[in-house]
Design a protein around this motif. Structure first.
Motif, PDB file in Angstrom:
ATOM      1  N   ALA A 142     -18.150  15.910   8.744  1.00  0.00           N
ATOM      2  CA  ALA A 142     -18.422  15.050   7.590  1.00  0.00           C
ATOM      3  C   ALA A 142     -18.924  15.888   6.422  1.00  0.00           C
ATOM      4  CB  ALA A 142     -19.456  13.985   7.951  1.00  0.00           C
ATOM      5  N   ALA A 143     -18.626  15.423   5.224  1.00  0.00           N
ATOM      6  CA  ALA A 143     -19.142  16.081   4.021  1.00  0.00           C
ATOM      7  C   ALA A 143     -20.565  15.602   3.741  1.00  0.00           C
ATOM      8  CB  ALA A 143     -18.245  15.776   2.832  1.00  0.00           C
ATOM      9  N   ARG A 144     -21.371  16.465   3.163  1.00  0.00           N
ATOM     10  CA  ARG A 144     -22.735  16.105   2.783  1.00  0.00           C
ATOM     11  C   ARG A 144     -22.771  15.813   1.288  1.00  0.00           C
ATOM     12  NH1 ARG A 144     -28.380  19.324   4.261  1.00  0.00           N
ATOM     13  NH2 ARG A 144     -29.742  18.134   2.860  1.00  0.00           N
ATOM     14  N   LEU A 145     -23.364  14.674   0.931  1.00  0.00           N
ATOM     15  CA  LEU A 145     -23.428  14.249  -0.462  1.00  0.00           C
ATOM     16  C   LEU A 145     -24.708  14.742  -1.122  1.00  0.00           C
ATOM     17  CD1 LEU A 145     -22.234  10.547  -0.044  1.00  0.00           C
ATOM     18  CD2 LEU A 145     -20.875  12.522  -0.740  1.00  0.00           C
ATOM     19  N   LYS A 146     -24.634  14.899  -2.421  1.00  0.00           N
ATOM     20  CA  LYS A 146     -25.812  15.287  -3.182  1.00  0.00           C
ATOM     21  C   LYS A 146     -26.751  14.086  -3.325  1.00  0.00           C
ATOM     22  CE  LYS A 146     -23.517  18.934  -5.828  1.00  0.00           C
ATOM     23  NZ  LYS A 146     -23.185  19.442  -7.186  1.00  0.00           N
ATOM     24  N   PRO A 147     -28.047  14.339  -3.495  1.00  0.00           N
ATOM     25  CA  PRO A 147     -29.004  13.220  -3.608  1.00  0.00           C
ATOM     26  C   PRO A 147     -28.744  12.301  -4.792  1.00  0.00           C
ATOM     27  CG  PRO A 147     -30.150  15.275  -3.141  1.00  0.00           C
ATOM     28  CD  PRO A 147     -28.734  15.635  -3.444  1.00  0.00           C
TER      29      PRO A 147
END
Length: 584
Positions: free
Chosen positions: A421-426
């Motif tokens: 999975a990709a990690r999203l920015k806050p």
């Protein structure tokens, strides 16, 4: 003539047998290929790239010798290079045809956040597998060309000499036919020789003369007028001549085929070039790696719980999970009845694992584990992070899931562990609420149940709102009476602590930390505040006229829908407890 045929048959037989034996001995191609790689004394690491490991087909057999410790590990080539940040290392090489070339010394590019020194590669979470032994090591691997082998001692001593050996499939198809044919011809030659001797004796006849009278002239031998000798002799000459030509051609073909076979076996495997820009980012860890990482964290936690040691715990814990458990250690030392947070079972059952798909750092791993020996224990959702290539994965969040089953069906639909999975920015706007804003919104909801932000959350079955929400806080205020007052406030959230992993429906699994501070102060000068339980232990006082400040940590796991969705944010799990207390 019969002796000539026998002699020729013997010669051809001897030649065939000799060729057959030679093909299995002196003419037999090598059954293995060996590559040797060594580093200068001031170089502590040797790398065998994937292109070298796959230069020949088959299993790669690694032999290390020299020094007191022999260590070998393999991992993705990019991970090996990143781990070697700033280090000098020797690189094994081969020519296009697979011929070994002298090793060259290179320096790995520096990765931000890594310092110098000579690190020990043993136990790194980057390795797909590793082996370690004293003095010498023999290890068989079978890896693709995207994986490289790292050889070292302990980081301080020079790297041991390395050999990589490939077994080659060698075939000698003509050896047995030539030996068998030669043996048959040898037997035939022996029969021809005996036949020639018999024929010679018959031609000579008896030589002794009768003593009584003069012997008569010896009569010539009477041979029956049969065609058998002539036919056999004539047919034998043609057969031997033709058969000799055939065998000579067969032997030459065997030699040529043998040479071709050796050339084909030594040919390098074809390689292809892939444009890196067209390749999707790989997962940070494999499922096997992820399971091993969680097991290592569980082992460290068990040791830390036994000794109540924060320093031991920090080897595999960080962030909110470290804060909560370290505070629990201090509380438990003051009161043995105070329980520790739920422990990761050492013999856990892996319910779910989701690694981040990335080539950069920090890297994230999400996992759900349960205790097969305790059906009543809630499954634990673990969020682990690796800050740099040389750091271990540390547990940043450890939340108890609200639903007891703890299976994938209790969570949003997630990508497979193979794709990651990709990690999203806050601050991403792809979700209904930016991940970095969740802690503040939920903290406001804990204080005001009718806050406008509550419309975005599914509050119907939220147990934390009932345990620490507005109603619970009102009960605390009422219990203090008129002699003291309490004020609630939330701390700011560090954006780096927010972990948001994309789900299959374009939403996200978001882990955040909320710190809520309670300040209890007396309303009259002659009134003392008397903390109790965990607050008294952490504050280090039994009473005070100044007041007490207590901070509670909440580890929250949310399912956040994508932007524009009509679904609400759902609390999937949490862990909470007192993390600090002090006198004002």
């Amino acid at each position: 003539m019969r002796f000539v045929l026998a002699l020729v048959t013997f010669v051809v037989a001897a030649a065939l047998i000799a060729l057959g034996v030679a093909e299995r001995t002196v003419l037999r191609p090598a059954d293995h290929v060996t590559l040797s790689a060594s580093a200068p004394k001031d170089v502590r690491y040797v790398v065998v790239p994937g292109s070298v490991l796959t230069a020949h087909p088959g299993v790669q057999r690694v032999h290390l010798a020299g020094g007191s410790t022999a260590f070998a590990a393999y991992g993705r080539t990019s991970d090996v290079t990143a781990w070697l940040s700033g280090q000098r290392y020797a690189v094994a090489r081969v020519a296009a045809d697979g011929t070994p070339l002298p090793a060259v010394v290179r320096t790995a590019p520096v990765v931000a956040g890594l310092t110098g020194g000579h690190p020990d590669p043993n136990g790194s979470d980057l390795w797909l597998d590793q082996a370690r032994a004293s003095r010498s090591l023999d290890w068989s691997v079978n890896v693709p060309d995207s994986v490289s082998l790292l050889v070292a001692a302990d980081g301080t001593a020079p790297a041991p000499a390395a050999q990589v050996r490939w077994s080659m499939r060698v075939s000698t198809p003509w050896a047995t036919p030539m030996i068998v044919t030669g043996s048959v011809l040898a037997l035939l030659g022996l029969l021809l020789y005996i036949w020639a001797l018999v024929h010679l004796r018959r031609r000579r006849g008896p030589r002794r003369k009768p003593p009584q009278r003069m012997p008569k002239p010896p009569a010539p031998p009477k041979y029956r007028p049969t065609r058998q000798p002539a036919v056999v002799a004539s047919k034998g000459r043609r057969s031997v001549r033709n058969f000799s030509v055939l065998l000579a051609g067969g032997a030459a073909s065997a030699v040529l085929l043998t040479g071709c076979q050796g050339a084909v076996a030594a040919a390098p495997a074809p390689t292809t070039t892939v444009d890196p820009a067209s390749v999707v980012a790989p997962v940070a860890v494999t499922e096997e790696q992820g399971t091993r990482i969680v097991a290592r964290a569980a082992a460290v936690e068990q040791r830390a719980d036994a000794s109540l040691s924060k320093s031991t715990l920090s080897e595999r814990f960080g962030g909110a999970a470290l804060d909560l458990r370290a505070a629990a250690y201090s509380i438990h030392k003051g009161d043995k009845k105070q329980a520790l947070p739920q422990q990761i079972p050492t013999a856990f059952s892996m319910r779910l694992i989701l690694p981040e798909a990335t080539r950069a750092w920090p890297r994230t791993l999400f996992a759900v584990v349960s205790d097969p020996a305790d059906a009543k224990a809630a499954p634990l959702a673990l969020t682990l992070e690796q800050q740099t290539p040389r750091d271990p994965y540390r547990v940043e969040y450890a939340q108890e899931l609200l639903k007891p089953a703890g299976s994938a069906s209790d969570l949003p639909k997630l990508p497979s562990a193979v794709l990651g999975a990709a990690r999203l920015k806050p601050d991403t706007q792809l979700l209904s609420v930016p991940p970095g804003q969740l802690a503040a919104d939920y903290g406001l909801l804990l204080q005001q149940s009718d806050a406008p932000v509550g419309k975005a959350f599914d509050t119907a079955a939220d147990p934390l709102l009932k345990a620490a929400g507005q109603a619970a806080k009102a009960a605390v205020k009422k219990g203090l009476g008129s002699t003291a007052k309490v004020a609630f406030s939330d701390g700011t959230t560090d954006p780096a602590s927010v972990v948001a992993l994309v789900t299959a429906d374009s939403g996200a699994l978001v882990s955040v930390q909320l710190q809520e501070t309670w300040k209890v102060t007396p309303t009259k000068s002659d009134v003392k505040v008397k903390p109790s339980g965990a607050t008294r232990i952490l504050a280090g006082t039994g009473s005070t006229t100044k007041g007490i400040s207590s901070t509670y940590g909440y580890q929250l796991l949310f399912s956040v829908p994508p932007a524009g969705s009509k679904e609400r944010i759902e609390l999937l799990g949490y862990a909470q407890g007192l993390i600090s207390a002090k006198e004002l």
